[in-house]
Motif scaffolding. Sequence first.
Motif, PDB file in Angstrom:
ATOM      1  N   MET A   1      -6.648  75.413  -9.835  1.00 15.55           N
ATOM      2  CA  MET A   1      -4.993  75.403 -10.089  1.00 15.55           C
ATOM      3  C   MET A   1      -5.197  74.612 -11.572  1.00 15.55           C
ATOM      4  N   SER A   2      -4.024  75.040 -12.169  1.00 19.84           N
ATOM      5  CA  SER A   2      -3.868  74.379 -13.531  1.00 19.84           C
ATOM      6  C   SER A   2      -2.972  73.152 -13.344  1.00 19.84           C
ATOM      7  N   ALA A   3      -3.369  72.119 -13.940  1.00 20.89           N
ATOM      8  CA  ALA A   3      -2.660  70.698 -13.824  1.00 20.89           C
ATOM      9  C   ALA A   3      -1.176  70.872 -14.033  1.00 20.89           C
ATOM     10  N   PHE A   4      -1.048  71.970 -14.859  1.00 25.09           N
ATOM     11  CA  PHE A   4       0.578  72.269 -15.374  1.00 25.09           C
ATOM     12  C   PHE A   4       1.264  72.752 -14.200  1.00 25.09           C
ATOM     13  N   ASP A   5       0.638  73.114 -13.085  1.00 25.08           N
ATOM     14  CA  ASP A   5       1.328  74.049 -12.108  1.00 25.08           C
ATOM     15  C   ASP A   5       1.658  73.065 -10.960  1.00 25.08           C
ATOM     16  N   VAL A   6       1.077  71.667 -11.127  1.00 27.32           N
ATOM     17  CA  VAL A   6       1.488  70.802  -9.866  1.00 27.32           C
ATOM     18  C   VAL A   6       2.872  70.356  -9.798  1.00 27.32           C
ATOM     19  N   GLY A   7       3.607  70.399 -11.038  1.00 27.52           N
ATOM     20  CA  GLY A   7       4.872  70.111 -11.048  1.00 27.52           C
ATOM     21  C   GLY A   7       5.408  68.822 -10.455  1.00 27.52           C
ATOM     22  N   ASN A   8       6.513  69.079  -9.491  1.00 28.04           N
ATOM     23  CA  ASN A   8       6.873  67.786  -8.855  1.00 28.04           C
ATOM     24  C   ASN A   8       6.326  67.619  -7.427  1.00 28.04           C
ATOM     25  N   LYS A   9       5.199  68.380  -7.193  1.00 30.89           N
ATOM     26  CA  LYS A   9       4.515  68.067  -5.925  1.00 30.89           C
ATOM     27  C   LYS A   9       3.480  67.112  -6.002  1.00 30.89           C
ATOM     28  N   GLU A  10       3.390  66.639  -4.848  1.00 31.51           N
ATOM     29  CA  GLU A  10       2.554  65.314  -4.683  1.00 31.51           C
ATOM     30  C   GLU A  10       1.028  65.704  -4.490  1.00 31.51           C
ATOM     31  N   VAL A  11       0.113  65.247  -4.860  1.00 26.88           N
ATOM     32  CA  VAL A  11      -1.491  65.561  -4.802  1.00 26.88           C
ATOM     33  C   VAL A  11      -1.998  64.356  -3.981  1.00 26.88           C
ATOM     34  N   THR A  12      -2.671  64.859  -3.018  1.00 28.70           N
ATOM     35  CA  THR A  12      -3.493  63.890  -1.967  1.00 28.70           C
ATOM     36  C   THR A  12      -4.907  64.379  -2.326  1.00 28.70           C
ATOM     37  N   THR A  13      -5.597  63.222  -2.714  1.00 30.70           N
ATOM     38  CA  THR A  13      -7.201  63.620  -2.533  1.00 30.70           C
ATOM     39  C   THR A  13      -7.937  62.672  -1.582  1.00 30.70           C
ATOM     40  N   ILE A  14      -9.226  62.877  -1.503  1.00 34.08           N
ATOM     41  CA  ILE A  14      -9.973  62.321  -0.512  1.00 34.08           C
ATOM     42  C   ILE A  14      -9.871  60.518  -0.569  1.00 34.08           C
ATOM     43  N   GLU A  15      -9.556  60.122  -1.674  1.00 34.49           N
ATOM     44  CA  GLU A  15      -9.348  58.775  -1.780  1.00 34.49           C
ATOM     45  C   GLU A  15      -7.898  58.270  -1.317  1.00 34.49           C
ATOM     46  N   GLY A  16      -6.974  59.215  -1.046  1.00 29.77           N
ATOM     47  CA  GLY A  16      -5.673  58.754  -0.313  1.00 29.77           C
ATOM     48  C   GLY A  16      -5.854  59.227   1.199  1.00 29.77           C
ATOM     49  N   ILE A  17      -6.770  59.434   1.614  1.00 32.33           N
ATOM     50  CA  ILE A  17      -6.920  59.699   3.105  1.00 32.33           C
ATOM     51  C   ILE A  17      -6.955  58.564   3.992  1.00 32.33           C
ATOM     52  N   ALA A  18      -7.731  57.439   3.455  1.00 31.80           N
ATOM     53  CA  ALA A  18      -7.953  56.119   4.220  1.00 31.80           C
ATOM     54  C   ALA A  18      -6.699  55.455   4.025  1.00 31.80           C
ATOM     55  N   LYS A  19      -6.022  54.586   4.750  1.00 33.72           N
ATOM     56  CA  LYS A  19      -4.838  53.847   4.695  1.00 33.72           C
ATOM     57  C   LYS A  19      -5.274  52.365   5.179  1.00 33.72           C
ATOM     58  N   ASN A  20      -4.488  51.598   4.488  1.00 33.75           N
ATOM     59  CA  ASN A  20      -4.714  50.134   4.492  1.00 33.75           C
ATOM     60  C   ASN A  20      -6.082  49.565   4.706  1.00 33.75           C
ATOM     61  N   GLY A  21      -7.042  50.190   3.864  1.00 30.44           N
ATOM     62  CA  GLY A  21      -8.477  49.626   4.049  1.00 30.44           C
ATOM     63  C   GLY A  21      -9.276  50.428   5.223  1.00 30.44           C
ATOM     64  N   LYS A  22      -8.525  51.057   5.895  1.00 27.57           N
ATOM     65  CA  LYS A  22      -9.061  51.659   7.393  1.00 27.57           C
ATOM     66  C   LYS A  22      -9.266  53.277   7.108  1.00 27.57           C
ATOM     67  N   LEU A  23     -10.600  53.548   7.339  1.00 26.72           N
ATOM     68  CA  LEU A  23     -11.012  55.018   7.213  1.00 26.72           C
ATOM     69  C   LEU A  23     -10.030  56.044   8.458  1.00 26.72           C
ATOM     70  N   HIS A  24      -9.944  57.088   7.827  1.00 30.34           N
ATOM     71  CA  HIS A  24      -9.262  58.152   8.735  1.00 30.34           C
ATOM     72  C   HIS A  24     -10.196  58.363   9.924  1.00 30.34           C
ATOM     73  N   PRO A  25      -9.705  58.711  10.998  1.00 32.94           N
ATOM     74  CA  PRO A  25     -10.466  59.155  12.260  1.00 32.94           C
ATOM     75  C   PRO A  25     -11.539  59.964  11.884  1.00 32.94           C
ATOM     76  N   VAL A  26     -11.378  61.002  11.049  1.00 31.00           N
ATOM     77  CA  VAL A  26     -12.111  62.128  10.661  1.00 31.00           C
ATOM     78  C   VAL A  26     -13.416  61.450   9.875  1.00 31.00           C
ATOM     79  N   GLN A  27     -12.899  60.578   9.063  1.00 32.80           N
ATOM     80  CA  GLN A  27     -13.935  60.034   8.067  1.00 32.80           C
ATOM     81  C   GLN A  27     -14.946  59.198   8.791  1.00 32.80           C
ATOM     82  N   GLN A  28     -14.406  58.548   9.663  1.00 35.49           N
ATOM     83  CA  GLN A  28     -15.182  57.810  10.772  1.00 35.49           C
ATOM     84  C   GLN A  28     -16.073  58.325  11.447  1.00 35.49           C
ATOM     85  N   ALA A  29     -15.590  59.579  12.115  1.00 31.08           N
ATOM     86  CA  ALA A  29     -16.227  60.357  13.054  1.00 31.08           C
ATOM     87  C   ALA A  29     -17.534  61.097  12.047  1.00 31.08           C
TER      88      ALA A  29
END
Length: 211
Positions: free
Chosen positions: A119-147
Amino acid sequence: MEDKNQGSESKPTKGITRRSFIRGAGLSTAGSVLLTSNALAFDVKEQLAAGKEFGPEAVTIKMKVNGIMNSISVEPRTTLASALRDHLELTGTKVVCDRGSCSACTVYLDGEPVNACMMSAFDVGNKEVTTIEGIAKNGKLHPVQQAFIEHDASQCGYCTPGMVMSCVHLVENNTNPSLEDVKNATRGNLCRCGTYPHVFKATLSAAKKTI
């Protein structure tokens, strides 16, 4: 013998001469540069919507990643994966095959999995990107990460971020997935180490802990 051409007046050549062609090409190039420079003065999104072309120089665009709005200067050839890794230093997104066949670079675009290397970076537009760094919340791993940790679902680790992203998307959209559901969700994720059985167990286990 007298040269018939000697002393004769030179007649102007009809059509386009090499000199006029070069002069015209130079003006066309200058005009293109001027138009490009003027185009960059406007908002990039408006220009893209109008079908305008950019490049080859870098252009500043805005991109919302993991809830944070970023301004980055990228060339039009820059992929989303490169923008994340090289410009935002979010290196959790891995580039392995770089042709969309292994899904190691999987990220979310407005919540839907995409291959960032395709995907071109230009094609992202107004959409929001979520990466692996954004899966954990408030310092706590996502259940999938923990598993994944508990079930030893990663070996070399190159495929792991993309695999986790695919599995997280599954359990957050299917609270009671079957083994076939997990296999289907990860069908595009290539693991050269062959740790699929551990990935399946980890995902099924995480699904029970996901609210």
